[in-house]
Design a protein around this motif. Sequence first.
Motif, mmCIF file in Angstrom:
data_model
loop_
_atom_site.group_PDB
_atom_site.id
_atom_site.type_symbol
_atom_site.label_atom_id
_atom_site.label_comp_id
_atom_site.label_asym_id
_atom_site.label_seq_id
_atom_site.Cartn_x
_atom_site.Cartn_y
_atom_site.Cartn_z
ATOM 1 N N ASN A 264 -4.885 5.475 -1.189
ATOM 2 C CA ASN A 264 -3.879 4.444 -0.920
ATOM 3 C C ASN A 264 -3.210 4.657 0.440
ATOM 4 O O ASN A 264 -2.928 3.698 1.164
ATOM 5 C CB ASN A 264 -2.808 4.448 -2.016
ATOM 6 C CG ASN A 264 -3.285 3.794 -3.294
ATOM 7 O OD1 ASN A 264 -4.071 2.852 -3.263
ATOM 8 N ND2 ASN A 264 -2.816 4.280 -4.423
ATOM 9 N N ASN B 86 0.818 -1.215 0.000
ATOM 10 C CA ASN B 86 0.000 0.000 0.000
ATOM 11 C C ASN B 86 0.851 1.263 0.000
ATOM 12 O O ASN B 86 0.530 2.232 -0.690
ATOM 13 C CB ASN B 86 -0.927 0.004 1.220
ATOM 14 C CG ASN B 86 -2.043 -1.009 1.093
ATOM 15 O OD1 ASN B 86 -2.684 -1.116 0.053
ATOM 16 N ND2 ASN B 86 -2.279 -1.787 2.143
ATOM 17 N N THR C 251 -6.557 9.217 -5.558
ATOM 18 C CA THR C 251 -6.009 7.868 -5.453
ATOM 19 C C THR C 251 -4.847 7.836 -4.471
ATOM 20 O O THR C 251 -4.703 6.889 -3.687
ATOM 21 C CB THR C 251 -5.528 7.378 -6.834
ATOM 22 O OG1 THR C 251 -6.621 7.434 -7.755
ATOM 23 C CG2 THR C 251 -5.017 5.946 -6.756
ATOM 24 N N THR D 36 -11.624 2.672 -9.365
ATOM 25 C CA THR D 36 -10.414 2.817 -8.557
ATOM 26 C C THR D 36 -10.732 3.437 -7.209
ATOM 27 O O THR D 36 -10.297 2.948 -6.162
ATOM 28 C CB THR D 36 -9.375 3.707 -9.271
ATOM 29 O OG1 THR D 36 -8.994 3.101 -10.497
ATOM 30 C CG2 THR D 36 -8.131 3.889 -8.410
ATOM 31 N N THR E 286 -10.459 1.334 -3.914
ATOM 32 C CA THR E 286 -9.428 1.743 -2.948
ATOM 33 C C THR E 286 -10.044 2.024 -1.587
ATOM 34 O O THR E 286 -9.510 1.607 -0.553
ATOM 35 C CB THR E 286 -8.689 2.997 -3.451
ATOM 36 O OG1 THR E 286 -8.091 2.714 -4.725
ATOM 37 C CG2 THR E 286 -7.591 3.398 -2.475
#
Length: 243
Positions: free
Chosen positions: A117, A84, A113, A179, A183
Motif C-alpha cells: 500500500n 492509499n 500488504t 490482495t 495491490t
Amino acid sequence: MNSLSLSEKSIKTIKSITNSNYLDIIGLIIVISASIVLEYQKTVFNFTFQQQHYVFYLGYLSILNTSLSMIGNRLVTKKNNFGNILSTCNTFLSGSIDYLLGNIGAILTYPITFVGNFLVFKAWKKSKVLRSVDFIFYRNLILGFVFSLLLNYIAFRYLSDKPIDWKLFFAVSIPAGLTFGGTFNMARMYPDNWFMWQVYNLTKMVQNIMQMNIANTAKYVFYFFNAILGHITWRDDKKKAAK
C-alpha cells in the motif's frame, strides 16, 4: 445512434455515482447498521495476561477499522492518493483483528500488504497513467499467490500449535494472494485490476463468514459492487485519455 447515446449516458451516470460522496456515506451506513442490527459490537476477545483476566471489545474496534478501510477504498476508487496512505496506516489494525479472529498467517502477510500500500502511494505521487494489461500485470498476480501460499504455510505450520486447518488455510491464502497481486497492480493503475478486486471481495466474504466477522462481511459486499463501478469508470477514463 440511440443505443450509443444510451450507453454513453449510462457510463456518465455510473461515473457520477462512483465519484459521489453520497456513496461513501451509504457504504458506512450499510456496515454500521448491519453490525448493530446483528449486535456484532458485542463481540469480545477474552485473554489472560499475568494471571489477570481481560475482556477486549473486538466488535467496536472491528467496526471502526471497517469504516476507515471503507473510506480508504472509496478514495482510491476516486483516484485520491490519500486513500492509499489511509489504507497503509489501517493495515496494522486490520492485521491485528484478523489475527485475533483466528488468521494466524496475518502476522506474516499483513506486513507485505502494508509495504504494498505504501509503494502504491509513492507510485501515484509520480504518475497516475491508466495502463492496459501487460506481462507485469500477470507477473504480479503470480508473485502475489507465491508470497501468500508460502507465508501462510509457514504461519500455519510453524507459528500455530494446532494442526493445519486446510479449509481455513485456503480461505485465508487465496484472498491474501489476490490482495498482494491486486495491490502490486494498483501501483500501475490498471482499470482491469478492479475485476481482480471483485474476485477478492467474494473470497473475503467467505473468509469473514467463516470467522463470523459481520462488519467485514457487510463491507466486502459493498466493495464488490464498488469494484464494478470502479472498473467501468477507470476503463472509460483510460479510453478518453487515449484519444
